[in-house]
Write an enzyme that holds these catalytic residues in place. Structure first.
Site, PDB file in Angstrom:
ATOM      1  N   ASP A  53       0.847  -1.202   0.000  1.00 15.40           N
ATOM      2  CA  ASP A  53       0.000   0.000   0.000  1.00 15.40           C
ATOM      3  C   ASP A  53       0.886   1.257   0.000  1.00 15.40           C
ATOM      4  OD1 ASP A  53       0.895  -0.305   2.580  1.00 15.40           O
ATOM      5  OD2 ASP A  53      -1.056  -0.009   3.541  1.00 15.40           O
ATOM      6  N   LYS A 122      -1.435  -9.368   2.983  1.00 19.74           N
ATOM      7  CA  LYS A 122      -0.718  -8.917   4.180  1.00 19.74           C
ATOM      8  C   LYS A 122      -1.587  -7.934   4.951  1.00 19.74           C
ATOM      9  CE  LYS A 122       3.223  -6.146   4.064  1.00 19.74           C
ATOM     10  NZ  LYS A 122       2.772  -4.932   4.801  1.00 19.74           N
ATOM     11  N   GLU A 124      -1.716  -5.428   8.744  1.00 17.94           N
ATOM     12  CA  GLU A 124      -0.944  -4.810   9.826  1.00 17.94           C
ATOM     13  C   GLU A 124      -1.639  -5.034  11.166  1.00 17.94           C
ATOM     14  OE1 GLU A 124      -0.227  -0.676   8.960  1.00 17.94           O
ATOM     15  OE2 GLU A 124       0.663  -1.110   7.007  1.00 17.94           O
ATOM     16  N   GLU A 191       8.871  -4.092  10.922  1.00 16.68           N
ATOM     17  CA  GLU A 191       9.337  -2.826  10.377  1.00 16.68           C
ATOM     18  C   GLU A 191       9.878  -1.909  11.470  1.00 16.68           C
ATOM     19  OE1 GLU A 191       6.716  -0.993   7.556  1.00 16.68           O
ATOM     20  OE2 GLU A 191       7.779   0.897   7.569  1.00 16.68           O
TER      21      GLU A 191
HETATM   22  N1  LIG Z   1       8.796   5.227  -0.349  1.00 23.36           N
HETATM   23  C1  LIG Z   1       8.367   4.526   0.699  1.00 23.36           C
HETATM   24  N2  LIG Z   1       9.197   3.680   1.303  1.00 23.36           N
HETATM   25  C2  LIG Z   1       8.800   2.958   2.378  1.00 23.36           C
HETATM   26  O1  LIG Z   1       9.615   2.160   2.911  1.00 23.36           O
HETATM   27  C3  LIG Z   1       7.464   3.121   2.856  1.00 23.36           C
HETATM   28  C4  LIG Z   1       6.632   4.018   2.178  1.00 23.36           C
HETATM   29  N3  LIG Z   1       7.085   4.715   1.125  1.00 23.36           N
HETATM   30  N4  LIG Z   1       5.337   4.199   2.578  1.00 23.36           N
HETATM   31  C5  LIG Z   1       4.762   3.306   3.537  1.00 23.36           C
HETATM   32  C6  LIG Z   1       5.720   2.918   4.550  1.00 23.36           C
HETATM   33  C7  LIG Z   1       6.133   4.029   5.486  1.00 23.36           C
HETATM   34  N5  LIG Z   1       7.443   3.595   5.898  1.00 23.36           N
HETATM   35  C8  LIG Z   1       8.351   4.367   6.617  1.00 23.36           C
HETATM   36  C9  LIG Z   1       8.169   5.724   6.773  1.00 23.36           C
HETATM   37  C10 LIG Z   1       9.114   6.489   7.414  1.00 23.36           C
HETATM   38  C11 LIG Z   1      10.249   5.892   7.937  1.00 23.36           C
HETATM   39  C12 LIG Z   1      11.302   6.711   8.598  1.00 23.36           C
HETATM   40  O2  LIG Z   1      12.245   6.179   9.149  1.00 23.36           O
HETATM   41  N6  LIG Z   1      11.172   8.068   8.502  1.00 23.36           N
HETATM   42  C13 LIG Z   1      12.085   9.080   8.945  1.00 23.36           C
HETATM   43  C14 LIG Z   1      12.244   9.113  10.423  1.00 23.36           C
HETATM   44  C15 LIG Z   1      11.123   9.843  11.056  1.00 23.36           C
HETATM   45  C16 LIG Z   1      11.246   9.935  12.547  1.00 23.36           C
HETATM   46  O3  LIG Z   1      12.256   9.507  13.111  1.00 23.36           O
HETATM   47  O4  LIG Z   1      10.319  10.484  13.130  1.00 23.36           O
HETATM   48  C17 LIG Z   1      13.434   8.957   8.239  1.00 23.36           C
HETATM   49  O5  LIG Z   1      14.495   8.819   8.872  1.00 23.36           O
HETATM   50  O6  LIG Z   1      13.400   9.073   7.004  1.00 23.36           O
HETATM   51  C18 LIG Z   1      10.432   4.531   7.783  1.00 23.36           C
HETATM   52  C19 LIG Z   1       9.492   3.776   7.121  1.00 23.36           C
HETATM   53  C20 LIG Z   1       7.841   2.423   5.161  1.00 23.36           C
HETATM   54  N7  LIG Z   1       6.981   2.438   3.986  1.00 23.36           N
HETATM   55  C1  LIG Z   2       7.293  -1.456   3.452  1.00 26.10           C
HETATM   56  C2  LIG Z   2       6.469  -2.659   3.162  1.00 26.10           C
HETATM   57  C3  LIG Z   2       6.672  -3.742   4.175  1.00 26.10           C
HETATM   58  C4  LIG Z   2       5.018  -2.321   3.003  1.00 26.10           C
HETATM   59  O1  LIG Z   2       4.169  -2.672   3.774  1.00 26.10           O
HETATM   60  C5  LIG Z   2       4.648  -1.504   1.834  1.00 26.10           C
HETATM   61  O2  LIG Z   2       5.476  -1.291   0.935  1.00 26.10           O
HETATM   62  O3  LIG Z   2       3.479  -1.076   1.783  1.00 26.10           O
HETATM   63 MG   LIG Z   3       2.313  -1.649   3.471  1.00 27.76          MG
END
Ligand SMILES: Nc1nc(=O)c2c([nH]1)NC[C@@H]1CN(c3ccc(C(=O)N[C@@H](CCC(=O)O)C(=O)O)cc3)CN21
Ligand SMILES: CC(C)C(=O)C(=O)O
Ligand SMILES: [Mg+2]
Length: 273
Positions: A53, A122, A124, A191
């Site tokens: 998604d 899948k 959540e 995750e």
């Molecule tokens: N392009 C993309 N990649 C992804 O892996 C992803 C999506 N979109 N959309 C749905 C979810 C959202 N996900 C995420 C979103 C943010 C972080 C993240 O680490 N964000 C910040 C930190 C924010 C904080 O610490 O408050 C970063 O370091 O980029 C990780 C996974 C993984 N998924």
């Molecule tokens: C980041 C993965 C696990 C996911 O759920 C997604 O791409 O939507």
């Molecule tokens: Mg997802």
């Protein structure tokens, strides 16, 4: 093999994935949302393709995964399935199509399976969605769980920071993983959680655990393909390893094309009729 399946490529199944965990072979998983990309991943030998998604972010430009609809997920999934000869195809059930209502969960799943031809779904969450998971499994559809950072409940947390750092949260996650295993899930995505906790989950449950920002001691890894290919721009979390700079490559190609059109270099005589 079914008489309708003429290819001699051996398909990945839930059984294959279970065997991979048992013998310590890591499972590779990437997202895809369309036919062209899925064909490339499948040709490269990816084990699992996730129609995530995250299409809501990557394909549609939304800020979260919440707006994407079941119809849109089915469109993406059916495009992916048409390209795949070997990989196991898993589809995220979108926000609002399974939570708190096991009948709706089953209905959404059946639509996904019938209309896209995917192999699994899948969802959540842990104990909260136990009934939905059980109901889907009772229809014979394999379910992949997803714990830790669960983007469909982002507004409950408010941030995308690392999850389950506190003892209580870690215990709840481990217990949720056991619940999902007992329900009969074939795998779990973890995750953005500490590597130590992910390792413990992977050692506790017999089903494959696939990590994204969950360290090395799990049974497989997943990334969003547009992130690892360097197509997305702003998304740069620490867990991401970038394997190409396709944005740079594509920018360059498009700039060259524009230049050739403007300068009348393109098309030349050989490119004309
Ligand atoms: N392009 C993309 N990649 C992804 O892996 C992803 C999506 N979109 N959309 C749905 C979810 C959202 N996900 C995420 C979103 C943010 C972080 C993240 O680490 N964000 C910040 C930190 C924010 C904080 O610490 O408050 C970063 O370091 O980029 C990780 C996974 C993984 N998924
Ligand atoms: C980041 C993965 C696990 C996911 O759920 C997604 O791409 O939507
Ligand atoms: Mg997802």
């Amino acid at each position: 093999m079914s008489v309708h399946q003429s290819s001699n490529i051996k398909r990945v199944t839930t059984h294959t994935l279970q065997e991979m965990k048992a013998r310590g072979e890591k499972i590779s998983m990437l997202t895809a949302y369309d036919y062209s990309m899925a064909g490339i991943l499948d040709a490269a030998g990816i084990d699992i393709i996730l129609v995530g998604d995250s299409a809501s972010n990557v394909m549609a430009g939304h800020e979260t995964t919440l707006p994407i609809t079941l119809d849109q997920m089915i469109y993406h999934a059916s495009s992916v399935v048409r390209a795949v000869k070997r990989a196991f195809v898993v589809v995220d059930i979108p926000f609002g199509s399974y939570q708190g209502n096991s009948s709706e969960a089953l209905r959404s799943t059946i639509r996904i399976m019938k209309e896209s031809g995917a192999h699994a779904v899948k969802v959540e969450g842990g104990a909260e969605i136990k009934e939905s998971v059980t109901r889907i499994l009772s229809a014979g559809v394999p379910v992949m769980g997803h714990l830790g950072l669960t983007p469909q409940s982002i507004y409950k947390f408010g941030t995308y920071t690392v999850r389950a750092k506190e003892e209580k949260e870690a215990e709840k996650l481990l217990s949720d993983a056991k619940v999902l295993e007992e329900c009969g899930c074939f795998a779990i995505v973890l995750e953005k959680i500490p590597a130590k906790l992910a390792q413990k989950v992977s050692e506790t449950v017999a089903i494959p655990v696939i990590g994204i920002g969950a360290g090395a001691y799990v049974d497989g890894q997943v990334l969003v393909v547009h992130d690892m290919l360097g197509i997305t721009q702003e998304f740069q979390p620490r867990f991401l390893r970038q394997y190409a700079d396709l944005r740079g490559t594509m920018l360059n190609a498009v700039e060259n094309y524009i230049q050739d059109v403007k300068s009348k270099d393109f098309p030349n005589e050989k490119e004309s009729y």
